[in-house]
Design a protein around this motif. Structure first.
Motif, PDB file in Angstrom:
ATOM      1  N   GLU B  48       0.831  -1.203   0.000  1.00  0.00           N
ATOM      2  CA  GLU B  48       0.000   0.000   0.000  1.00  0.00           C
ATOM      3  C   GLU B  48       0.861   1.247   0.000  1.00  0.00           C
ATOM      4  O   GLU B  48       0.486   2.276  -0.549  1.00  0.00           O
ATOM      5  N   ALA B  51       1.900   1.662  -3.531  1.00  0.00           N
ATOM      6  CA  ALA B  51       0.784   2.093  -4.372  1.00  0.00           C
ATOM      7  C   ALA B  51       0.346   3.507  -4.054  1.00  0.00           C
ATOM      8  O   ALA B  51      -0.327   4.148  -4.850  1.00  0.00           O
ATOM      9  N   PHE B  53      -1.154   4.494  -0.870  1.00  0.00           N
ATOM     10  CA  PHE B  53      -2.261   4.658   0.074  1.00  0.00           C
ATOM     11  C   PHE B  53      -1.781   5.040   1.457  1.00  0.00           C
ATOM     12  O   PHE B  53      -2.591   5.323   2.328  1.00  0.00           O
ATOM     13  N   PRO B  72      -0.289  11.025  -5.365  1.00  0.00           N
ATOM     14  CA  PRO B  72      -1.448  10.213  -5.005  1.00  0.00           C
ATOM     15  C   PRO B  72      -1.479   8.947  -5.873  1.00  0.00           C
ATOM     16  O   PRO B  72      -0.837   8.915  -6.933  1.00  0.00           O
ATOM     17  N   PRO B  73      -2.228   7.945  -5.442  1.00  0.00           N
ATOM     18  CA  PRO B  73      -2.201   6.651  -6.135  1.00  0.00           C
ATOM     19  C   PRO B  73      -2.513   6.757  -7.622  1.00  0.00           C
ATOM     20  O   PRO B  73      -1.912   6.052  -8.433  1.00  0.00           O
ATOM     21  N   GLU B  74      -3.425   7.621  -7.991  1.00  0.00           N
ATOM     22  CA  GLU B  74      -3.834   7.628  -9.395  1.00  0.00           C
ATOM     23  C   GLU B  74      -2.745   8.165 -10.319  1.00  0.00           C
ATOM     24  O   GLU B  74      -2.846   8.067 -11.526  1.00  0.00           O
ATOM     25  N   VAL B  78       0.771   2.259 -11.053  1.00  0.00           N
ATOM     26  CA  VAL B  78       0.974   0.871 -10.631  1.00  0.00           C
ATOM     27  C   VAL B  78      -0.317   0.115 -10.890  1.00  0.00           C
ATOM     28  O   VAL B  78      -1.398   0.692 -10.863  1.00  0.00           O
ATOM     29  N   LEU B  80      -2.713  -2.914  -9.486  1.00  0.00           N
ATOM     30  CA  LEU B  80      -2.925  -3.601  -8.220  1.00  0.00           C
ATOM     31  C   LEU B  80      -3.928  -4.735  -8.409  1.00  0.00           C
ATOM     32  O   LEU B  80      -4.985  -4.548  -9.018  1.00  0.00           O
ATOM     33  N   PHE B  82      -5.685  -7.806  -5.982  1.00  0.00           N
ATOM     34  CA  PHE B  82      -5.691  -8.405  -4.659  1.00  0.00           C
ATOM     35  C   PHE B  82      -6.608  -9.618  -4.614  1.00  0.00           C
ATOM     36  O   PHE B  82      -7.099 -10.078  -5.644  1.00  0.00           O
ATOM     37  N   GLY B  86     -10.671  -8.297  -7.251  1.00  0.00           N
ATOM     38  CA  GLY B  86     -11.165  -6.928  -7.162  1.00  0.00           C
ATOM     39  C   GLY B  86     -11.855  -6.393  -8.389  1.00  0.00           C
ATOM     40  O   GLY B  86     -11.700  -5.219  -8.725  1.00  0.00           O
ATOM     41  N   ALA B 149      -5.792  -3.931 -15.481  1.00  0.00           N
ATOM     42  CA  ALA B 149      -4.627  -3.208 -14.959  1.00  0.00           C
ATOM     43  C   ALA B 149      -3.686  -2.833 -16.100  1.00  0.00           C
ATOM     44  O   ALA B 149      -3.137  -1.735 -16.128  1.00  0.00           O
ATOM     45  N   THR B 152      -4.004   0.374 -18.215  1.00  0.00           N
ATOM     46  CA  THR B 152      -3.518   1.666 -17.757  1.00  0.00           C
ATOM     47  C   THR B 152      -2.026   1.827 -17.982  1.00  0.00           C
ATOM     48  O   THR B 152      -1.433   2.809 -17.545  1.00  0.00           O
TER      49      THR B 152
ATOM     50  N   LEU C 166     -11.582  -2.375  -3.119  1.00  0.00           N
ATOM     51  CA  LEU C 166     -12.124  -2.052  -4.443  1.00  0.00           C
ATOM     52  C   LEU C 166     -11.835  -0.599  -4.767  1.00  0.00           C
ATOM     53  O   LEU C 166     -11.477  -0.248  -5.892  1.00  0.00           O
ATOM     54  N   VAL C 169      -8.151  -0.240  -5.647  1.00  0.00           N
ATOM     55  CA  VAL C 169      -7.842  -0.653  -7.016  1.00  0.00           C
ATOM     56  C   VAL C 169      -8.268   0.438  -8.001  1.00  0.00           C
ATOM     57  O   VAL C 169      -7.545   0.760  -8.949  1.00  0.00           O
ATOM     58  N   ARG C 171      -8.339   3.549  -7.572  1.00  0.00           N
ATOM     59  CA  ARG C 171      -7.354   4.632  -7.561  1.00  0.00           C
ATOM     60  C   ARG C 171      -6.151   4.276  -8.418  1.00  0.00           C
ATOM     61  O   ARG C 171      -5.638   5.100  -9.181  1.00  0.00           O
ATOM     62  N   THR C 172      -5.695   3.015  -8.286  1.00  0.00           N
ATOM     63  CA  THR C 172      -4.508   2.650  -9.060  1.00  0.00           C
ATOM     64  C   THR C 172      -4.814   2.628 -10.553  1.00  0.00           C
ATOM     65  O   THR C 172      -3.919   2.758 -11.370  1.00  0.00           O
ATOM     66  N   LEU C 173      -6.077   2.472 -10.902  1.00  0.00           N
ATOM     67  CA  LEU C 173      -6.424   2.505 -12.325  1.00  0.00           C
ATOM     68  C   LEU C 173      -6.437   3.926 -12.861  1.00  0.00           C
ATOM     69  O   LEU C 173      -6.659   4.156 -14.043  1.00  0.00           O
ATOM     70  N   GLY C 174      -6.217   4.880 -11.967  1.00  0.00           N
ATOM     71  CA  GLY C 174      -6.126   6.250 -12.444  1.00  0.00           C
ATOM     72  C   GLY C 174      -7.311   7.108 -12.051  1.00  0.00           C
ATOM     73  O   GLY C 174      -7.366   8.277 -12.398  1.00  0.00           O
ATOM     74  N   MET C 175      -8.264   6.538 -11.305  1.00  0.00           N
ATOM     75  CA  MET C 175      -9.411   7.355 -10.912  1.00  0.00           C
ATOM     76  C   MET C 175      -9.076   8.179  -9.680  1.00  0.00           C
ATOM     77  O   MET C 175      -8.550   7.662  -8.705  1.00  0.00           O
TER      78      MET C 175
END
Lengths: 319, 395, 270
Positions: B48, B51, B53, B72-74, B78, B80, B82, B86, B149, B152, C166, C169, C171-175
């Motif tokens: 995390e 990524a 978080f 920030p994550p976006e 990366v 992800l 899980f 997900g 994934a 992206t 969820l 995930v 967020r990591t997709l870019g949202m």
């Protein structure tokens, strides 16, 4: 031998335990107009003290609503006391082919219409019992009153304003004051608006003098010619006729009346209660709560009244 | 400057009662690293952190040389995946994948525009395009999750125990699929697991974590064969951790007294005194024989000891044998070997242990961190038997 | 899941037996209300324009209340579901307070704040010309105070039921966080939110005292029913009460049908 003695002793104990009077202890149900709440609490306490074992359970609300509870909802009350004596014959004497629940009533206390206010009220420093109409007719002054269709003080307020317009010879007085008391400022009983007065939402509230004293609010002592307090002015009061959803109502002096419904659960105790109410002790309690007293009490339907009560009253003048 | 796929430099963070302490990690381009450790070790927290978080209270994180510590994550690019993959249950397969595509469009990445259909075909799930995730098999879900994934165009993949809710057979097939995908795409990846088989079959390198720290990083053979401390040894399933006393030298090997017996092992830079000996149960060979079947001691490069069987327990595919040869020794044999030895409590046997398979540790080697430079080539290491999971080791 | 071939389960039988007592307890007074009057009476009451007006006003004001509760309460619910800080449960308790306050007290408290000289009512009246005493705005304020907790609590449960991974995930997709709220959290919590808003609507319609003190007029249905009772007695008031019940029952059945269709996804999310 022993068994017989025990049996006799038990009977004796049961008899001995009964009160001196012929009746067993009872719970009296009393319905009263909202404005009677404070004095009746004291009257009930005094009555219970005099008659140990009797419990008085009182309910208060708009006079019309309390009468309807008996007439429409078939709730049993032993005593009902209203703020306008005419409510009893109108709702409980069996008009319009409805069942009759009462056939007499006695007037025992008086009241007057006043305006109460606080130091948050507009013009609170300038206003007096003589000049009030000059200020309460100004725009932006918010005035509260009760609903003339459901509460006697509502139509009594309107009658007072009609009388005031004539008394002060100020045409348009009634209209201007009513413009300051729009629908938003009307409630079924004026006591619901006391909070609004205290919070400054309204500046003046038309209310009974007894309520003003009970709530410790500053009030305007209006002239007897207009405030419906004096039975001697009954003829001039009658000139003010007000239209309500329940019909036209002519001005009358504000007299509180009491009766015992015919389907009361405890008629004997009810009579004792009413006798106490009409006695000097009862009248003193009423006076100390800001009510005028009717001495001796007037009554309508004397022939139908219980004997012991009949002795306490006089016939209602002019009825 | 580094062109490592991922570099974590002395990152720390505290979450309530738990802290990650001074994490240093580097992942090379195209490398698969398995993060191994017990529950609560901080593996997921680490993931995390990468990524985005959690915010590190100190240290840096770089992905492909780009500093992402405060991003920030976006914006970190990366991917992800899980447990249970997900997938968004309220979108179809196509919807799920296109969410990734759409989000990326604004990021201004160059490259050919991929549409959803293309991506789904690549993963062989185009025929599922209008289905909802609840109707898919685990294998199909994994492929959709990877497609989503990948849409992206990430720089790094992160897997947080994706197989832990699956039965053994599905696990095996999904793991193979995943490995093929990662090798083919050349994606660097970090894979969190508490299962050693995952480590053995997927990893180029393994990092063992416990209590918020990385204890050892290295090739699989190093982690399993040369654990850096007793915890790593135990966690990776070493069943013989013995205390011994160094008492001399013989050639390249050191002589160590272990209870009533003597073993020889490579000693490296040990000065003397007490040591811990790590020996995997699979490395112990047993032969029939008794006291007379000498020679004993160090024979060539092998330790030979005589002993008596204490008990032999069948564990399905394997038999675990406990032998008393002056100290308690655990061996693991195939069922056939066990049959041939006709094992029974009291039977006399000869234990053969190659000196090289014994690994010495300093007794206080509790918290040292060691990083190996070698990288495992996938095909050469053959692990003869499935490793048992850490939970079973504790047994 | 329906299992038609299962043998009768004694626990289920028992709970339905007990449950039917409660159902009877709820239904009996309502049936009594319906049968105490004649259909002719119902028609007569329905023909009164101010009766229809009061019901329409109740429906409208409750709708405005529900929209306000949604706009203000759903974000709060998301915050409560996703944030973690020391005073969080105190805030959740504050949200529940209106449920414990007697309605008359609530009405007076609202009058203090929203009245002509109140902290909010005074400035609102002076600068925005917005008055609450005896206005639709006042009705909405009274309704909102007592019904907002239902919206917040149900939405919070809905958000908490979503696996936070969820959202990670996503967020990591870019949202970004807004996208995640709009595309992931809200759709998955939709069914709970709708249930909460339905309760909010129901609670708003039925409120009497808190509304009546601040805004007795314009008359909402409960106030009108009370007035009818005072003026005309039992028949008129119970007629209108029945009318109100029928209208709101129809509305809720409709709302629950809508909610059912959107619910499947949330369940499949884990």
């Amino acid at each position: 031998m022993v068994r017989r003695t025990t049996f006799v002793t038990a009977i004796a104990l049961m008899c001995g335990g009964a009160p001196a009077s012929a009746q067993a202890p009872a719970t009296l149900t009393v319905f009263g107009a909202g404005t009677l709440a404070a004095p009746f609490k004291q009257i009930d306490a005094a009555f219970e003290k005099q008659n140990p074992g009797v419990v008085v359970q009182a309910q208060f609300g708009g006079s019309v609503m309390m009468a309807r509870k008996i007439a429409d909802l078939h709730q049993n009350a032993d005593v009902i006391a209203v703020a306008d004596y005419s409510v009893i014959p109108k709702y409980l004497f069996g008009a319009e082919a409805k069942t009759a629940h009462a056939d007499w009533y006695a007037g025992f206390a008086q009241n007057a219409i006043t305006f109460v206010y606080t130091d948050k009220s507009k013009f609170s420093k300038e206003v007096s019992a003589q000049n009030w109409y000059e200020y309460l007719t100004k725009p932006d002054v918010q005035i509260g009153r009760s609903n003339p269709d459901t509460d006697p003080s509502g139509y009594q307020t309107l009658q007072m304003l009609a009388l005031a317009e004539a008394h002060y010879q100020s045409p348009g007085l009634e209209g201007k004051v009513l413009a300051n008391a729009p629908q938003a400022n009307i409630r079924d009983t004026e006591t619901e608006l006391v909070a609004a007065l205290q919070l400054g939402q309204i500046d003046y509230l038309a209310i009974y003098r007894s309520d003003a004293l009970q709530h410790h609010l500053a009030f305007l002592d209006l002239p007897a010619e207009i405030n419906l307090s004096d039975p001697a002015d009954a003829a001039s009061y009658a000139k003010a006729v007000v239209h309500t959803k329940n019909g036209d109502v002519a001005g009358k002096p504000i007299v509180y009346a009491v009766t015992i419904p015919s389907d009361a659960d405890h008629p004997d105790w009810a009579q004792k209660y009413v006798a106490f109410l009409l006695s000097r002790a009862g009248q003193e309690i009423m006076a100390s709560n800001g009510f005028g007293v009717v001495n001796p009490p007037y009554a309508v339907g004397l022939d139908a009244m219980p004997e012991n009560l009949r002795a306490l009253v006089k016939p209602w003048p002019g009825q | 400057m580094t062109d490592a796929a991922l570099a974590i430099e002395r990152a720390s963070l505290t979450l309530g009662q738990f802290s990650l302490r001074a994490i240093d990690l580097e992942l090379e381009a195209g490398e698969i690293m398995v993060l191994l450790g017990p529950n609560g070790a901080g593996k997921s927290v680490c993931l995390e952190l990468i990524a985005g978080f959690h915010r590190a209270s100190s240290g840096r994180i770089l992905i492909h040389g780009r500093e992402v510590t405060d991003l920030p994550p976006e914006q970190r690019r990366v991917g992800l995946v899980f447990q249970n993959f997900g997938l968004f249950p309220h979108y179809t397969v196509a919807g799920n994948v296109s969410l990734g595509l759409r989000a990326r469009r604004g990021a201004g990445r160059t490259g050919t525009a991929r549409n959803v259909g293309e991506l789904l075909s690549r993963f062989g799930v185009a025929h599922l395009s209008d289905r909802y995730p609840q109707d898919l098999s685990p294998g199909e879900k994994q492929r959709v999750a990877l497609a989503r994934a990948l849409a992206t165009q990430p720089d790094l993949f992160l897997f947080d125990e994706p197989f832990s809710a699956l039965d053994a057979r599905t696990r095996v097939s999904l793991r193979e699929d995943l490995k093929a995908f990662l090798r083919h795409s050349g994606m660097p990846a970090i894979f969190v697991s508490h299962d050693q088989t995952d480590a053995a079959l997927l990893a180029d390198r393994v990092a063992v974590m416990n209590r918020g720290e990385i204890l050892q990083v290295g090739a699989v053979s190093d982690i399993f064969g040369k654990p850096v401390n007793a915890f790593v040894a135990e966690f990776t399933g070493v069943e013989n951790i013995l205390t011994g006393r160094l008492s001399g030298q013989r050639g390249d090997l050191r002589r160590i007294e272990v209870a009533d017996a003597v073993l020889h092992a490579p000693g490296g830079d040990f000065a003397g005194g007490e040591a811990l000996l790590c020996l995997r149960a699979e490395e112990v060979g047993l032969r029939p024989g008794d006291d007379a079947a000498g020679p004993f001691g160090l024979v060539g490069a092998t330790n030979r000891l005589s002993g008596k069987v204490v008990e032999a327990v069948s564990l399905g595919a394997i038999t675990k044998v406990t032998v008393d040869c002056g100290f308690v020794l655990v061996a693991r044999l195939t069922n056939r070997q066990a049959r041939e030895l006709a094992l029974a409590p009291g039977r006399e046997v000869i234990a053969e242990i190659e000196a090289d398979s014994i690994h010495l540790l300093k007794p206080d080697a509790a918290d040292r961190i060691a990083v190996a430079n070698t990288r495992q080539a996938n095909e050469t290491i053959s692990i003869p038997h499935p490793w048992r999971s850490a939970a079973q080791t504790r047994g | 899941m329906r299992n038609i071939s299962a043998r009768p389960n004694s626990v289920l039988l028992a709970v339905w037996l007990v449950g039917s007592l409660l159902l009877a307890f709820i239904l009996a007074p309502l049936i009594g209300l319906a049968t105490v009057q004649s259909p002719a009476n119902l028609v007569r009451v329905a023909a009164m324009p101010d009766v229809r007006l009061a019901i329409a006003l109740s429906l409208l004001a409750a709708l405005l209340t529900t929209l306000s509760a949604a706009l203000l309460g759903v974000p709060l619910a998301y915050g409560l579901a996703r944030s973690d800080f020391r005073g969080k449960e105190i805030i959740a308790a504050i949200v529940d307070l209106p449920l414990a306050i007697p309605h008359t007290v609530a009405g007076i408290a609202l009058l203090i704040v929203f009245g002509r000289q109140g902290w909010i009512g005074g400035p609102a009246g002076e600068f925005l010309g917005l008055r609450f005493w005896g206005t639709l705005a006042g009705v909405v304020v009274g309704m909102l105070f007592v019904s907002a907790p239902y919206a917040v609590n149900a939405a919070r449960i809905g958000f908490e039921a979503i696996d936070p991974r969820l959202e990670k995930v996503a967020r990591t997709l870019g949202m970004g966080p807004w996208d995640v709220l709009a595309k992931i959290a809200l759709p998955l919590a939709w069914r709970s939110i709708l249930t909460g808003l339905t309760l909010t609507y129901a609670r708003a319609i039925s409120e009497f005292a808190a509304v009546a003190i601040l805004a007795y007029y314009p008359m909402t249905a409960p106030v009108k029913i009370y007035e009818l009772f005072l003026q005309f007695g039992l028949d008129a008031s119970s007629g209108m009460a029945l009318l109100l019940l029928v209208v709101t029952l129809a509305l809720f059945i409709l709302l629950r049908q809508i909610g059912r269709r959107g619910g499947a996804f949330a369940r499949a999310g884990r």
